[in-house]
Design an enzyme around this catalytic site. Structure first.
Site, PDB file in Angstrom:
ATOM      1  N   HIS A 159       0.813  -1.224   0.000  1.00 26.60           N
ATOM      2  CA  HIS A 159       0.000   0.000   0.000  1.00 26.60           C
ATOM      3  C   HIS A 159       0.841   1.267   0.000  1.00 26.60           C
ATOM      4  CE1 HIS A 159       0.731  -0.364   4.396  1.00 26.60           C
ATOM      5  NE2 HIS A 159       0.591   0.947   4.414  1.00 26.60           N
ATOM      6  N   HIS A 213       3.043   9.166  13.092  1.00 26.43           N
ATOM      7  CA  HIS A 213       2.125   8.096  13.493  1.00 26.43           C
ATOM      8  C   HIS A 213       2.906   6.971  14.147  1.00 26.43           C
ATOM      9  CE1 HIS A 213       3.409   6.799   9.468  1.00 26.43           C
ATOM     10  NE2 HIS A 213       2.867   5.612   9.643  1.00 26.43           N
TER      11      HIS A 213
END
Length: 274
Positions: A120, A185
């Site tokens: 991804h 993150h």
């Protein structure tokens, strides 16, 4: 002589396409930023795009984990892992082979793969930027998550070597470079879901000011403490910024809590000459 026609960078979390309408006001602004970037790519009529991204143990495992790897396949299959984008993307093996030669000549002994599949980190940006996918891709993997990582200074040097190698390609090809990853993150850690807006803005501000050497002096332990292990993907942004040579233009930034990531979309001014 070929030209480096575009440099851009964006985040790649799978939720961008799996949960596109989360926090509609914020996500709407980001989708508009991707549309604007895609329109810019389409206008440039690129012949190939070097997509710089990492991998999440789909293509590479501990039996063979390079620092950098260039994909030379005529077609790259997507893993489609965990509901992420599937399908295939056209490669540009001739351009990739020439870039491999140029980078090797400049002291970068990259691994190569003639069968590189894409997770991804490559595919989400290509879904959001279909004009880049249509141009055909040269995937450049960068180890951003399995220590020892390539140093930030080394990534800066790679970006400059990539710029010079692109300009040595034959003919009048127009090449783009897109870095993908980050921003703040935490992946698989207790702080999963946290976003450090201050860190993200500090990074973007330095990119806008062209102060890449300052970013290259950051310590990985400090980055992880301040912005999570996912922020180590800023390597792909640094390579792209170094290739461009000019300042960033921030097209969009949002601290996307539903996507658990600080999301950035930027383009860079490409400086002509050495």
């Amino acid at each position: 002589m070929a030209s480096l026609a575009l440099c851009a960078a964006t985040s790649h979390v799978g939720a961008i396409v799996k949960n596109p309408d989360a926090a509609p006001e914020q996500s709407g602004r980001l989708h508009q930023a991707w549309r604007l970037l895609d329109e810019e790519i389409a206008r440039l009529e690129l012949d190939a795009v070097v997509v710089i991204a990492t991998d999440h143990y789909e293509t590479f495992g501990l039996e063979n984990y390079p620092a950098f790897c260039l994909g030379l396949a005529p077609e790259h299959e997507a893993w489609g892992e965990f509901g992420n984008p599937s399908g295939t993307v056209a490669g540009r093996p001739e351009a990739a082979a020439r870039l491999l030669e140029g980078l090797t000549a400049r002291g970068f002994d990259l691994a190569r793969s003639h069968t590189m599949a894409l997770d991804h980190s490559f595919m989400v940006p290509l879904v959001k930027l279909p004009s880049a996918a249509a141009a055909g891709v040269v995937p450049l993997f960068v180890n951003c998550n399995t220590p020892p990582l390539p140093g930030l200074g080394r990534c800066l040097e790679l970006g400059r070597a990539l710029r010079d190698s692109i300009r040595e390609l034959p003919g009048d090809q127009r090449i783009g470079v897109i870095g993908t990853g980050g921003l703040s993150h935490w992946v698989g850690l207790p702080r999963f879901g946290d976003i450090n807006e201050a860190f993200d803005h500090a990074l973007l501000d330095l990119l806008v000011q062209g102060r890449l050497d300052e970013i290259a002096r950051w310590d990985d332990a400090w980055i992880q403490q301040e912005a999570g292990n996912g922020a180590l993907e800023l390597r792909t942004w640094l390579i792209t910024a170094a290739a461009a040579g000019g300042p960033a233009r921030v097209l969009g930034y949002e601290p996307m809590a539903p996507w658990t990531v600080g999301i950035g979309v930027t383009a860079f001014d490409v400086v002509e000459g050495p």
